[in-house]
Write an enzyme that holds these catalytic residues in place. Sequence first.
Site, PDB file in Angstrom:
ATOM      1  N   HIS A   1       0.733  -1.197   0.095  1.00  0.00           N
ATOM      2  CA  HIS A   1       0.110   0.055  -0.162  1.00  0.00           C
ATOM      3  C   HIS A   1       0.799   1.224  -0.025  1.00  0.00           C
ATOM      4  O   HIS A   1       1.845   1.528   0.574  1.00  0.00           O
ATOM      5  CB  HIS A   1      -0.816  -0.050   1.097  1.00  0.00           C
TER       6      HIS A   1
ATOM      7  N   GLY B   1       0.382  -5.377   1.371  1.00  0.00           N
ATOM      8  CA  GLY B   1      -0.750  -5.422   0.841  1.00  0.00           C
ATOM      9  C   GLY B   1      -0.389  -6.345  -0.614  1.00  0.00           C
ATOM     10  O   GLY B   1      -1.249  -7.026  -1.224  1.00  0.00           O
TER      11      GLY B   1
ATOM     12  N   TYR C   1      -6.471  -5.864   9.791  1.00  0.00           N
ATOM     13  CA  TYR C   1      -6.663  -6.398   8.588  1.00  0.00           C
ATOM     14  C   TYR C   1      -7.792  -7.286   8.280  1.00  0.00           C
ATOM     15  O   TYR C   1      -8.690  -7.529   9.478  1.00  0.00           O
ATOM     16  CB  TYR C   1      -5.436  -7.616   8.512  1.00  0.00           C
TER      17      TYR C   1
END
Length: 261
Positions: free
Chosen positions: A66, A110, A140
Amino acid sequence: MDTQYFSVESRGYVRAISMTNSRKHNSFNAAMSADLVRLLEVARHDGTRVVLLRAEPGVKVWSAGHDISDLPTGDEDPLNWTNTLAEMADAVAGFPLPLIAVVEGGVWGGACELVMSADLVVAHIDSTFAITPAKLGVAYSSGGVSRFMAALPSHIVKEMFFTAEPISANRAHELGVVNRLAADEPELSTQAWELAERIAQRAPLTLRSIKAEARAVSEPTYAAGTAEELKSLRDAAWTSEDYQEGVQAFRQRRPPEFRGR
Ligand code: LCV
């Protein structure tokens, strides 16, 4: 069909989608995630049978996960924040065609979920895989955790989440996450394309049905309420011209020519 963050190449039924933002280590911001979702949507409808998801050859980082500058800042309610990378990983997990991650370099956060959401993984021997939320202090999703649990033994998943340390490609291969290991880049591409081309010769409706069944047994958040959808995918294969063609080709001792209908 290239976008700001991806280049696209087609060979026959195989579509390669390559991340091209290596200057930022292919870290996913909202626009990059949306680009990938769009490119998958195109591939799903244009006769493509197999997708390769990769980075540019020679990168040291496949994806840094991310884009950290895109995470909620804390001065607004983070619970109202849309996790665009998680939405993209959902789109990859729900993508109906076989998708092969072709990995070279470090896979972080990610991006590691993205790789776990792929159907198969071909990796350069120097690749590494790390699950990082415990380094950043974020939570998460259940869908995300279930994708790791489907791909790896639960104690390994917990070790990776708890330590946030990378594991090597060799270890990932031993653990069954990586299907094929390549010693260098030409071999990585060769193996990936060969594997994709082999799969592209197989009956598309069968693959679509198997992929949905596999997801239903491994992802509890998806499984609920999918019985009818799974049945219609199985029916599509059983009633297809491809099924007739497959049996006829076997009897006539020739390779089948599948049309996806
Ligand atoms: C924005 C970046 C990033 C980045 N974002 O090169 O799964 S979760 O829950 O954890 C989720 C929230 C998630 O996925 O979080 C992200 C997890 N990713 C990581 O923890 C990896 C973060 N990156 C790194 O540790 C290093 O960049 C690595 C080890 C990958 C590579 O190190 P290296 O020294 O080769 P730089 O750090 O200098 O990075 C090059 C440029 O990319 C940006 C970084 O800020 C730098 O930008 P500038 O050149 O403008 O300074 N960059 C790297 N990762 N995730 N930006």
